[in-house]
Design an enzyme around this catalytic site. Structure first.
Site, PDB file in Angstrom:
ATOM      1  N   ALA A  52       0.827  -1.211   0.000  1.00 56.82           N
ATOM      2  CA  ALA A  52       0.000   0.000   0.000  1.00 56.82           C
ATOM      3  C   ALA A  52       0.862   1.262   0.000  1.00 56.82           C
ATOM      4  O   ALA A  52       0.465   2.287  -0.545  1.00 56.82           O
ATOM      5  CB  ALA A  52      -0.946   0.002   1.203  1.00 56.82           C
ATOM      6  N   THR A  53       2.053   1.203   0.589  1.00 62.35           N
ATOM      7  CA  THR A  53       2.929   2.375   0.583  1.00 62.35           C
ATOM      8  C   THR A  53       3.248   2.774  -0.856  1.00 62.35           C
ATOM      9  O   THR A  53       3.119   3.948  -1.232  1.00 62.35           O
ATOM     10  CB  THR A  53       4.240   2.084   1.347  1.00 62.35           C
ATOM     11  OG1 THR A  53       3.910   1.719   2.696  1.00 62.35           O
ATOM     12  CG2 THR A  53       5.153   3.295   1.352  1.00 62.35           C
ATOM     13  N   GLN A  73      -6.771  -0.903   5.278  1.00 62.90           N
ATOM     14  CA  GLN A  73      -7.396  -1.495   6.470  1.00 62.90           C
ATOM     15  C   GLN A  73      -8.784  -2.072   6.192  1.00 62.90           C
ATOM     16  O   GLN A  73      -9.339  -2.742   7.058  1.00 62.90           O
ATOM     17  CB  GLN A  73      -7.493  -0.451   7.597  1.00 62.90           C
ATOM     18  CG  GLN A  73      -6.156  -0.075   8.215  1.00 62.90           C
ATOM     19  CD  GLN A  73      -5.524  -1.192   9.052  1.00 62.90           C
ATOM     20  OE1 GLN A  73      -6.206  -2.127   9.496  1.00 62.90           O
ATOM     21  NE2 GLN A  73      -4.232  -1.099   9.268  1.00 62.90           N
ATOM     22  N   SER A  80      -3.225  -3.575   0.445  1.00 60.44           N
ATOM     23  CA  SER A  80      -2.020  -4.231   0.946  1.00 60.44           C
ATOM     24  C   SER A  80      -2.361  -5.659   1.331  1.00 60.44           C
ATOM     25  O   SER A  80      -3.218  -5.898   2.177  1.00 60.44           O
ATOM     26  CB  SER A  80      -1.501  -3.469   2.168  1.00 60.44           C
ATOM     27  OG  SER A  80      -0.454  -4.190   2.775  1.00 60.44           O
ATOM     28  N   ALA A  81      -1.656  -6.640   0.723  1.00 63.43           N
ATOM     29  CA  ALA A  81      -2.007  -8.053   0.934  1.00 63.43           C
ATOM     30  C   ALA A  81      -1.816  -8.498   2.388  1.00 63.43           C
ATOM     31  O   ALA A  81      -2.569  -9.312   2.898  1.00 63.43           O
ATOM     32  CB  ALA A  81      -1.171  -8.942   0.005  1.00 63.43           C
ATOM     33  N   HIS A  82      -0.811  -7.946   3.075  1.00 64.63           N
ATOM     34  CA  HIS A  82      -0.507  -8.476   4.420  1.00 64.63           C
ATOM     35  C   HIS A  82      -1.482  -7.996   5.484  1.00 64.63           C
ATOM     36  O   HIS A  82      -1.395  -8.416   6.633  1.00 64.63           O
ATOM     37  CB  HIS A  82       0.944  -8.201   4.816  1.00 64.63           C
ATOM     38  CG  HIS A  82       1.282  -6.788   5.203  1.00 64.63           C
ATOM     39  ND1 HIS A  82       1.250  -6.364   6.513  1.00 64.63           N
ATOM     40  CD2 HIS A  82       1.670  -5.722   4.477  1.00 64.63           C
ATOM     41  CE1 HIS A  82       1.635  -5.090   6.567  1.00 64.63           C
ATOM     42  NE2 HIS A  82       1.885  -4.669   5.343  1.00 64.63           N
ATOM     43  N   THR A 108       9.636  -7.088 -12.803  1.00 68.51           N
ATOM     44  CA  THR A 108       9.151  -8.453 -12.996  1.00 68.51           C
ATOM     45  C   THR A 108       8.073  -8.770 -11.969  1.00 68.51           C
ATOM     46  O   THR A 108       8.252  -8.519 -10.771  1.00 68.51           O
ATOM     47  CB  THR A 108      10.310  -9.461 -12.846  1.00 68.51           C
ATOM     48  OG1 THR A 108      11.288  -9.143 -13.832  1.00 68.51           O
ATOM     49  CG2 THR A 108       9.833 -10.895 -13.028  1.00 68.51           C
ATOM     50  N   CYS A 154       4.589   1.841  12.411  1.00 67.62           N
ATOM     51  CA  CYS A 154       5.623   2.714  11.861  1.00 67.62           C
ATOM     52  C   CYS A 154       6.020   3.797  12.846  1.00 67.62           C
ATOM     53  O   CYS A 154       7.106   4.347  12.764  1.00 67.62           O
ATOM     54  CB  CYS A 154       5.126   3.366  10.585  1.00 67.62           C
ATOM     55  SG  CYS A 154       4.119   2.283   9.611  1.00 67.62           S
TER      56      CYS A 154
HETATM   57  C1  LIG Z   1      -0.385  -1.021   6.507  1.00 68.60           C
HETATM   58  C2  LIG Z   1      -0.864   0.229   5.907  1.00 68.60           C
HETATM   59  C3  LIG Z   1      -0.136   0.858   4.886  1.00 68.60           C
HETATM   60  C4  LIG Z   1       1.190   0.324   4.401  1.00 68.60           C
HETATM   61  O1  LIG Z   1       1.026  -0.844   3.650  1.00 68.60           O
HETATM   62  P1  LIG Z   1       2.312  -1.670   3.192  1.00 68.60           P
HETATM   63  O2  LIG Z   1       1.750  -2.716   2.290  1.00 68.60           O
HETATM   64  O3  LIG Z   1       2.907  -2.220   4.434  1.00 68.60           O
HETATM   65  O4  LIG Z   1       3.212  -0.741   2.476  1.00 68.60           O
HETATM   66  C5  LIG Z   1      -0.645   2.014   4.348  1.00 68.60           C
HETATM   67  N1  LIG Z   1      -1.808   2.527   4.775  1.00 68.60           N
HETATM   68  C6  LIG Z   1      -2.532   1.960   5.754  1.00 68.60           C
HETATM   69  C7  LIG Z   1      -3.814   2.582   6.174  1.00 68.60           C
HETATM   70  C8  LIG Z   1      -2.083   0.798   6.351  1.00 68.60           C
HETATM   71  O5  LIG Z   1      -2.798   0.248   7.329  1.00 68.60           O
END
Ligand SMILES: *Cc1c(COP(=O)(O)O)cnc(C)c1O
Length: 386
Positions: free
Chosen positions: A75-76, A181, A201-203, A241, A326
């Site tokens: 997501a970053t 989120q 963001s997948a994680h 890639t 963070c």
């Molecule tokens: C976790 C998060 C991100 C960052 O996502 P990454 O995939 O770790 O770069 C950005 N925005 C929000 C709101 C998040 O919760």
């Protein structure tokens, strides 16, 4: 002594074992390991097919067209691509965002500001929400982009992106929302919600770290300047890639999350309320964002007369954080809670408890007991020092 209870699902989630299994099939020499851009052999075609299948899974979760999904490293990167990509493409222009956004939005905005781009930072209300009318009030002739997150990572407070998007659409301004989120947790439908870009963001939904996507609307067409150059992958929006195993992991994880969403959210809301009922037996506790719609798995709680950092140390049975992963390394009070108008001492005393797919009732009870005991002990110690 068993391991601490993991209540930091908003920071990251483990990969669901069903997702691990799919990812494993795309790594080794017997698997679909090839470069999806290799057009000269079957290995490459199979990898491309796997990537496109996952693209459809992610698109389906948003009711989008697969051609509207751009793979990123998280997501970053998706936030960076959306914000810097639009401003660069337009050759400048005014940007509107909020003081309570994730650093992945605030830092690209700060970077733009330093290069002369005007940015307006809206303050959330005391409930943590961004008032759609406040967005309308600061729109300018030269505004090119509004970026307001779907739900906040610290408080779980959900913004009304339908209303904010409608205001942007009416004004002819692009609307981006960081949905890291909410994807897989709240219904998202890009045909119903006037949003032009969404970061995922997948994680955050039981997929792998280092994997994400940006939804980029095709009708009307959103134009972005690439921020990573080389090879022209992803229709020239993001070179590099494609990470087949990460991509199939993200697709599978999101498909699972959507399929199980209603049952899981109901279960999590029940567990969250159970945990809150235990914590709320303490005097002087504040549930931040209590008056706003919130994510089912989130509790952001401030304790009067208790320092959040000290509380984290005292919580030996629970793995939680003071807010975003963070910023938890810094001793500053949460900028999100401060933007909501919380006093410094209360913002210092806040912790985020976030529940997820593998959280059980017994764990919630263990956590509730550890929190109430630790807060009581810290308060007693402070009183005897006074
Ligand atoms: C976790 C998060 C991100 C960052 O996502 P990454 O995939 O770790 O770069 C950005 N925005 C929000 C709101 C998040 O919760």
């Amino acid at each position: 002594m068993s391991q601490a209870v993991y209540l930091d699902y908003a920071a990251t989630t483990p990969v669901d074992p069903r997702v691990v299994e799919v990812m494993m099939r795309h790594l080794g020499p017997e698997g679909t390991f090839a470069n999806p851009a290799s057009r000269s052999h079957l290995y490459g075609w199979l990898a491309e097919e796997a990537v496109e299948n996952a693209r459809r899974q992610v698109a389906d979760a948003l009711n989008a067209d697969p051609r509207e999904i751009v793979w990123t490293s998280g997501a970053t990167e998706a936030d960076n691509l959306a914000i810097k990509g639009v401003v660069e493409q337009r050759g400048g222009g005014h940007v509107i965002t909020a003081a309570s956004e994730h650093k992945a939005v605030l830092d690209p905005c700060g970077w733009l500001e330093r290069s002369g781009v005007p940015v307006t930072y809206l303050a959330p209300g005391a409930d943590g929400r961004i008032d759609p009318q406040a967005v309308a009030d600061v729109l300018r002739e030269d505004t090119v982009l509004v970026s307001i997150m779907h739900a906040n990572n610290e408080t779980g407070v959900i913004n009304d992106i339908d209303a904010i998007g409608a205001i942007c659409r009416e004004a002819g301004v692009l609307f981006h929302s960081d949905a890291a989120q909410t994807a897989g947790k709240l219904p998202l439908d890009v045909r119903a919600t006037p949003v032009d870009m969404l970061s995922l963001s997948a994680h955050k939904f039981y997929g792998p770290k280092g994997m994400g996507a940006l939804y980029v609307r095709r009708h009307p067409d959103v134009r972005l300047s690439a921020q990573i150059h080389g090879g022209g992958h992803e229709r020239n929006m993001r070179s590099g890639t494609l990470a087949t195993h990460q991509i199939v992991g993200m697709g599978e994880a999101l498909a699972l999350a959507v399929a199980e969403r209603d049952a899981e959210q109901t279960r999590l809301a029940g567990l969250r309320d159970r945990l809150w009922d235990q914590i709320a037996t303490l005097p002087g506790v504040h549930l931040n964002g209590r008056d706003a719609p919130r994510l089912a798995g989130h509790l952001n709680v401030a304790f009067e007369g208790v320092d959040g950092e000290m509380l984290l140390t005292a919580l030996t049975e629970v793995a939680v954080s003071t807010g975003s992963a963070c910023t938890s390394a810094s001793l500053e009070p949460s900028y999100v809670l401060k933007a909501m108008g919380l006093a410094d001492d209360l913002a210092h005393g806040a912790i985020r408890l976030s529940l997820g797919r593998f959280t059980g009732e017994d764990e919630v009870d263990r956590a509730g007991q550890n929190v109430t005991e630790a807060v009581t002990r810290l308060r007693d110690a402070a009183r005897s020092r006074a």
